[in-house]
Enzyme design. Structure first.
Site, PDB file in Angstrom:
ATOM      1  N   MET A 195      72.969 115.318  82.951  1.00 25.03           N
ATOM      2  CA  MET A 195      73.335 114.114  83.875  1.00 25.03           C
ATOM      3  C   MET A 195      73.804 114.657  85.110  1.00 25.03           C
ATOM      4  O   MET A 195      74.216 113.800  85.811  1.00 25.03           O
ATOM      5  CB  MET A 195      74.061 113.030  83.118  1.00 25.03           C
ATOM      6  CG  MET A 195      73.407 112.426  81.839  1.00 25.03           C
ATOM      7  SD  MET A 195      74.198 110.783  81.569  1.00 25.03           S
ATOM      8  CE  MET A 195      76.065 111.297  81.175  1.00 25.03           C
ATOM      9  N   GLY A 196      73.565 115.759  85.524  1.00 23.04           N
ATOM     10  CA  GLY A 196      74.138 116.304  86.868  1.00 23.04           C
ATOM     11  C   GLY A 196      75.560 116.773  86.772  1.00 23.04           C
ATOM     12  O   GLY A 196      76.260 116.708  85.961  1.00 23.04           O
ATOM     13  N   HIS A 203      77.155 123.332  81.626  1.00 26.72           N
ATOM     14  CA  HIS A 203      76.014 123.170  81.997  1.00 26.72           C
ATOM     15  C   HIS A 203      75.087 124.507  82.241  1.00 26.72           C
ATOM     16  O   HIS A 203      73.974 124.667  81.647  1.00 26.72           O
ATOM     17  CB  HIS A 203      75.554 122.555  82.813  1.00 26.72           C
ATOM     18  CG  HIS A 203      76.119 120.989  82.777  1.00 26.72           C
ATOM     19  ND1 HIS A 203      77.267 120.345  83.813  1.00 26.72           N
ATOM     20  CD2 HIS A 203      75.815 119.900  82.040  1.00 26.72           C
ATOM     21  CE1 HIS A 203      77.354 119.227  83.454  1.00 26.72           C
ATOM     22  NE2 HIS A 203      76.374 118.912  82.279  1.00 26.72           N
ATOM     23  N   GLY A 238      74.928 121.015  74.299  1.00 23.91           N
ATOM     24  CA  GLY A 238      76.277 121.764  74.111  1.00 23.91           C
ATOM     25  C   GLY A 238      76.850 121.225  72.808  1.00 23.91           C
ATOM     26  O   GLY A 238      76.818 120.154  72.439  1.00 23.91           O
TER      27      GLY A 238
HETATM   28  P1  AMP Z   1      76.048 115.949  80.412  1.00 26.06           P
HETATM   29  O1  AMP Z   1      75.543 116.255  81.701  1.00 26.06           O
HETATM   30  O2  AMP Z   1      77.428 115.550  80.445  1.00 26.06           O
HETATM   31  O3  AMP Z   1      75.194 114.821  79.782  1.00 26.06           O
HETATM   32  O4  AMP Z   1      75.815 117.177  79.585  1.00 26.06           O
HETATM   33  C1  AMP Z   1      74.562 118.036  79.537  1.00 26.06           C
HETATM   34  C2  AMP Z   1      74.555 118.920  78.394  1.00 26.06           C
HETATM   35  O5  AMP Z   1      75.704 119.983  78.741  1.00 26.06           O
HETATM   36  C3  AMP Z   1      74.999 118.340  77.104  1.00 26.06           C
HETATM   37  O6  AMP Z   1      73.977 118.976  75.953  1.00 26.06           O
HETATM   38  C4  AMP Z   1      76.226 118.714  76.724  1.00 26.06           C
HETATM   39  O7  AMP Z   1      76.878 118.945  75.583  1.00 26.06           O
HETATM   40  C5  AMP Z   1      76.351 119.997  77.537  1.00 26.06           C
HETATM   41  N1  AMP Z   1      77.966 120.261  78.146  1.00 26.06           N
HETATM   42  C6  AMP Z   1      78.598 119.528  78.867  1.00 26.06           C
HETATM   43  N2  AMP Z   1      79.894 120.045  78.939  1.00 26.06           N
HETATM   44  C7  AMP Z   1      79.870 121.283  78.290  1.00 26.06           C
HETATM   45  C8  AMP Z   1      80.853 122.146  78.005  1.00 26.06           C
HETATM   46  N3  AMP Z   1      82.129 122.015  78.510  1.00 26.06           N
HETATM   47  N4  AMP Z   1      80.262 123.158  77.434  1.00 26.06           N
HETATM   48  C9  AMP Z   1      79.264 123.312  76.878  1.00 26.06           C
HETATM   49  N5  AMP Z   1      78.123 122.350  76.878  1.00 26.06           N
HETATM   50  C10 AMP Z   1      78.430 121.436  77.784  1.00 26.06           C
END
Ligand code: AMP
Length: 295
Positions: free
Chosen positions: A32-33, A39, A149
């Site tokens: 989601m940016g 990320h 993640g």
């Molecule tokens: P989001 O942008 O929050 O929807 O996350 C996008 C992807 O990045 C998802 O698969 C999350 O699980 C992963 N992600 C977010 N934060 C972390 C982190 N601290 N470590 C590893 N992966 C992450």
């Protein structure tokens, strides 16, 4: 090199079709940016396993159960594109909401089982929104691999089940949580913490890791979790939504540590909801790992 920004699915499909004709392996990293090192670790893992990496950037309205949270979600596309260029991602796919969900959009993908409880209990409709958008992104990108993640551990389970149940031909790969140097799991929402809250926030992983060690050493699950909840509140959190021990492989609740497990938490710090989780191994499994290491 710059990353190519693509917004239109037809354009994306024609690029991917050409790559597939060349026999290239394609990975997708849905986000989601407001990209951070967490990320980018997924992008690096994807680049190590695939020839081409598509990062999707879509703040998916369907997975927000709170309009204020959606409105406050950080949007930093230019900085995100620069970060992706620096790590070598190939495409930033950032579709418009009106194209993803045109007038009359009527389909919902709903995964029961792994969506039950935990975040599913506190964020009604959230995992339906996740499952729906992830299904669309898999079909739109036609990727061979997708990276997620472990930070969002329940989401990873929901996506694995979705792909298995719907026979979507994509391999799901989970990657460990990336943390700040003080232990706080990186999250786009951390920027919302005040400086005082930011100082309190690392208490959450600290208590989580300490609790995991207590469970591993054989302490009783119910009492240990009760004390951990009290410790989180005493540290300055306003509410603990859940703190639960679940099986690592299928997320079912477990009352004793008789198989590899995860300790998962969601807690509020002021106006910000933080989630985190940590692996918990049974004492027998730890013995086994130690014996293997010594052999
Ligand atoms: P989001 O942008 O929050 O929807 O996350 C996008 C992807 O990045 C998802 O698969 C999350 O699980 C992963 N992600 C977010 N934060 C972390 C982190 N601290 N470590 C590893 N992966 C992450």
């Amino acid at each position: 090199m710059n990353v190519a920004i693509v917004r239109i699915v037809a354009e994306l499909r024609s690029i991917v079709a050409a790559w597939h004709r060349e026999g290239l392996k394609i990975a997708v990293v849905p986000t989601m940016g407001a990209l951070h090192e967490g990320h980018l670790s997924l992008v690096s893992a994807a680049l190590a396993k695939a020839d081409r990496v598509i990062v999707t950037l879509f703040v998916n309205p369907k997975q927000f159960n709170n309009a204020e949270d959606l409105a406050a979600y950080p949007r930093t596309e230019q900085e995100d594109a620069a970060k992706l260029a620096s790590v070598g991602a190939h495409i930033l796919y950032a579709p418009d909401a009106a194209d993803m969900y045109p007038q009359g959009f009527a389909t919902k993908v709903s995964v029961s089982g792994p969506s039950d409880g935990l975040c599913g209990a506190f964020r009604p409709g959230h995992f339906d929104g996740v499952a729906t958008v992830v299904t669309k992104l898999f079909l739109q990108t036609g990727a061979d691999l997708a990276f997620f993640g472990e930070k969002d551990f329940q989401q990873l389970h929901v996506v694995r089940r979705l792909v298995r149940d719907l026979d979507i031909p994509i391999e799901i790969i989970g990657n460990p949580t990336v943390r700040e140097s003080d232990g706080l799991a990186m999250s786009s929402r951390n920027t919302r913490l005040s400086s005082a809250e930011r100082r309190t926030a690392p208490k959450l992983p600290e208590i989580l890791f300490k609790t995991a060690r207590r469970l591993t050493s054989g302490e009783l699950v119910e009492r240990t979790l009760r004390e951990a909840r009290q410790a989180i509140l005493a540290a300055g959190f306003s509410k603990v939504e859940y703190l639960e021990l679940r099986a690592d492989d299928d997320l079912v609740s477990i009352a004793t540590l008789n198989r590899p497990a995860r300790l998962l938490v969601a807690a509020w710090l002021g106006q910000t909801r933080l989630i985190d989780n940590v692996e918990v191994r049974s004492p027998q499994r730890l013995d086994q790992i130690l014996k293997q290491a010594a052999a």
